[in-house]
Write a protein that holds these residues in place. Structure first.
Motif: not given
Length: 873
Positions: A307-330
């Motif tokens: 997170x020194x390179x990535x944004x630490x903010x969720x864009x919208x609620x769909x972005x939050x749900x992506x943690x379960x549906x698609x995953x957080x891209x590392x």
């Protein structure tokens, strides 16, 4: 006074004809070898294999493990009237085993010479001449002459003989009050308790079995950074606290009052607890240690780097749900760094990476049926009755709500909510009518947070102290009618609070502000839940009882046998918490609002803790959620009939209390027996004066002079360690895994008109909401931990279950325990039926998630149900 005890000798007939000459008593020993149980060996260490080879060599040239029977009927005048000790006998065939045992258990035969002067064995001594420890499960003696089978339930680690001053002793599964102990066993009983108490000096080693107390002086790390210094919690009126287990580590150089911490690179999570309290009885238990270690030492720094390179903010609620549906891209290098540190099977088990650099979590149950129902006022209120923190809501008895904070320090903290604020939403009732009819309720986080808000708001976190007023509707559901958000007065603490009252709204900017107000309440509630309802009121308060029980109640004591299953793994998980969760800069400080003041805040709340109020009926009455009524089930009438935690909890509470009452009555026929029980009296005295010593002068402590007091105390202990903990723990991920439902942090206050933040709130309400609550980094770490903590292990033991069916030789308690188990099965069927009753709207709510947290049984995994015997996670 008690009659002089004459030990009974069951059917022991002198062998005058020599019929038993040369006869052997056959025994079966069940144990688990270290190389079959140690998780670190399983994932790659060769140490266990090497020592196993040496141990086998030891078996060839010497008697590796020897046992000696100890008489319960014949005392030896030449040895302080201790029971006579038989000849040593060795395990047969270390290389072989008895078939048909489960898991890693191995069975061995041992044959003892029949010695007439031993009579009936009541204990045995064991000596381990191997280089490594083993886990001793049990010994069964078969067909003891004139007696039958005798069972010894051990469940203990036995280290090499060089680790002990004397051979280890294990007692048969008989139960004796101290005054009833056979003379031949009495001295052994007393000596074993002395060994378990230790002398209070020295640094404890991993093979030690010593139970002792200390304050929470090991959370800070001032030798590394001054910012990591933390005050000593416990031992003072400023910061009172329950005691934790003593480790005896050296003090820090910077602060002689603080204990040094382990160096993760050197010792990992190998923090001392008495050996039999440590994980490792099965591989699944040890796995927890490695999961928490992996999050703390591998995942967390990797994510912080990412997170020194990535944004630490969720864009919208769909972005939050992506943690379960698609995953957080590392990023690839981050995923590789994690993969290099964590074995592949564990990596998949914990983080479910899919090979495409994603970190994916299971979908929390709160959004499995409906993705937006969490936002409704009804669900917001329902979770105060059936969520993960259902024991805080109170019936409002006075208006306006008042503070208990010292006015000399904090000024007037009385609520600024007025009757006019409320009456527009009370369905035609006045405030006075609603209070008189028990229809107004409050979730009050004001006093817990206000003393720390000024300091919290000087950091990157920004928050309020909240009061939420709710109204009971005709359909039995609650609706929030006002939220008060308070800040310290800008002119100083003595000037009181500066408060804003927010009223319900659905549309426009007012609707957004109302949604934010509910989020601030949830942030308060998340922090209070984790630090107080969960950590303090279950984990921390139980530890002194575990220590005192092992120091003063022999394994032969009936109360030790009653309580011991409810202590399993608790000291170990508490030690892990001090190492990685509640420590300075630990996961709790990083991801929850109170930050560095977290444990301080729980100490402030502990000042008002009272043992007797932990009884569920007493707690409900104190909070105004119930009144005594002999005509109602369990003698209580709930002011909210559809209060799932209370309704289900009272079923469990009364089942526990009935079992405890019947059990205690079997061993204690009169109150005088309680008074004359020396071990029991020492146990209770030490709990009050040492374990919870900062509250020793409180008048509410039981005097432990009657059977009723003993029953109530044991019921509270079992309830707290089992059902109460289950109700506040296993819903963490199902409810809090969707971070927008239970955010753990707030980072800015409600924007003021004319600011860019206010304009953003008007144009993009969800963006403003997400920029206010927990950001991505803390969300990912928080979810990783609460998912682990919300899971059941495959070796979990639930309420009504025991590790060994031969835990006592007394037939009546075994019958009573079986009755207890059947009662719990009946209760579970009743709870399932309730969850299908459509009239009980609080049991499922808008999210269609039934209240299952107090179902007694569960399967392995993330189930949101099941009551383990103990605080094992």
């Amino acid at each position: 006074m008690f009659p002089k005890f004459v030990p009974s000798i069951p059917n022991v007939v002198p062998d005058v004809l020599g019929l038993n000459k040369g006869r052997k008593i056959k025994g079966t020993v069940v144990l688990i070898k270290k190389n079959l149980i140690d998780f670190s060996d399983v994932v790659g260490s060769v140490v266990g294999v090497t020592t196993s080879v040496v141990d086998q060599f030891t078996e060839v040239i010497a008697k590796g493990i020897t046992l000696q029977l100890v008489s319960s009927t014949n005392a030896d005048p030449a040895n302080e009237l201790k029971g006579k000790v038989g000849k040593p006998a060795s395990l047969e065939s270390w290389f072989g085993s008895i078939p048909n045992l489960t898991g890693a258990e191995t069975g061995f035969t041992v044959r003892f010479d029949y010695e007439e002067d031993i009579g009936v064995p009541g204990a045995f001594l064991i000596k381990n001449n191997h280089l490594t420890e083993f886990f001793l499960v049990r010994l069964t003696l078969h067909d003891v002459p004139n007696h039958g089978d005798i069972h010894f339930v051990c469940n203990s680690w036995v280290y090499p003989a060089s680790s002990y001053k004397s051979a280890r002793i294990f007692f048969a599964n008989k139960t004796y009050l101290p005054c009833e102990t056979p003379q031949a066993l009495l001295k052994y009983r007393e000596e074993e308790l002395v060994n378990l108490r230790g002398d209070g000096t020295g640094e404890r080693q991993k093979w030690d079995r010593i139970y002792d107390y200390d304050v929470y002086n090991d959370l800070g790390n001032p030798d590394i950074l001054t910012s990591l210094a933390r005050p000593v919690i416990g031992g003072s009126s400023t910061y009172p606290y329950p005691r934790r287990g003593r480790t005896g580590r050296p003090r820090t150089k910077s602060d002689p009052e603080s204990e040094s911490r382990l160096f993760p690179v050197v010792k990992d999570f190998d923090i001392y607890v008495p050996r039999d309290e440590r994980f490792g009885h099965l591989k699944t238990a040890d796995f927890l240690t490695y999961m928490l270690k992996s999050v703390d030492q591998n995942l967390r720094p990797a994510l912080e780097y990412a997170f020194t390179f990535l944004s630490n903010e969720f864009k919208d609620f769909e972005d939050v749900r992506e943690l379960y549906e698609g995953g957080f891209k590392l990023p690839h290098d981050v995923l590789k760094s994690i993969s290099d540190q964590i074995p592949t099977p564990m990596l998949k088990e914990i983080f479910r990476t899919d090979g495409e650099q994603s970190l994916r979590f299971p979908t929390p149950r709160i959004i499995q049926e409906n993705k937006s129902a969490w936002m409704t006022d009804e669900e917001f209120a329902r979770e105060m009755l059936a969520g993960v923190n259902p024991g805080l809501i109170c019936c409002l008895k006075e208006f306006p709500p008042k503070s208990k904070l010292d006015p000399n320090v904090y000024g007037d903290q009385t609520s600024t909510i007025t009757k006019q604020h409320l009456e527009i939403n009370l369905d035609g009732c006045t405030v006075d009518e609603a209070i008189r009819n028990n229809r107004l309720f409050i979730l009050d986080h004001h006093d817990a947070f206000m003393p720390y808000l000024r300091r919290i708001n000087e950091t990157s976190y920004k928050a309020y102290a909240s009061r939420t007023i709710l109204f009971l509707k005709e359909d039995g559901t609650l609706k929030p009618v006002a939220i008060e958000l308070s800040l310290p007065h800008p002119d100083g603490d003595k000037c009181g609070a500066e408060s804003t009252v927010i009223l319900p709204a659905e549309q426009g900017v007012e609707g957004t502000i109302w949604l934010l107000a509910k989020a601030y309440v949830s942030v308060n509630d998340s922090g209070y839940h984790q630090l107080i309802s969960h950590w303090l009121n279950t984990h921390a308060v139980i530890e002194p009882f575990i220590i005192a029980t092992n120091r003063h109640l022999s394994v032969l004591h009936p109360i030790h046998k009653l309580l011991h299953p409810h202590y399993r793994d608790t000291m170990n998980i508490n030690a892990l918490a001090r190492q990685a969760l509640i420590n300075a800069s630990g996961i709790i400080e990083l991801t929850f609002l109170p930050g560095k003041y977290a444990i301080e805040m729980s100490s402030l709340v502990y000042k008002n803790w009272a043992f007797h109020e932990q009884a569920l009926p007493v707690d409900l009455i104190k909070r105004g959620m119930a009144v005594e009524d002999p005509s109602c089930p369990h003698g209580l009438r709930l002011v909210i009939e559809d209060y799932p935690f209370a309704v289900d909890g009272l079923e469990i509470w009364n089942a526990i209390k009935t079992w405890v009452h019947d059990y205690v009555s079997f061993y204690y026929k009169t109150d005088e027996v309680v008074q004359q029980d020396t071990e029991l009296q020492c146990w209770w005295k030490e709990i009050v004066e040492v374990g919870h010593g900062d509250k020793k002068d409180e008048p509410w402590w039981f005097k432990m002079q009657t059977r009723d007091e003993l029953v109530e105390a044991c019921t509270i202990i079992i309830w707290t360690a089992s059902a109460l903990h289950a109700s506040v723990n296993f819903g963490q991920y199902p409810y809090g895994g969707y971070i927008v439902n239970r955010p753990t942090l707030s980072r800015r206050l409600i924007p003021k008109q004319g600011t860019p933040e206010y304009d953003e709130m008007v144009k993009s309400p969800h963006t403003a909401f997400l920029r206010t609550i927990t950001p991505k980094l803390q969300t990912l770490i928080d979810l990783s931990v609460i998912e682990i903590l919300s899971r059941h292990a495959s070796d979990e033991l639930y309420l009504g279950q025991r590790e060994d069916p031969n835990w006592t030789s007394d037939a009546k308690p075994l019958e009573l325990f079986k009755k207890f188990g059947k009662k719990l099965e009946e209760i579970e069927k009743k709870l399932i039926q309730r969850n299908h009753d459509e009239k009980l709207r609080n049991r499922t709510g808008p999210i269609n998630m039934p209240y299952t947290l107090l179902y007694p049984k569960s399967e392995k995994g993330l189930t949101a149900k099941g009551i383990p015997n103990s605080i094992s996670i």
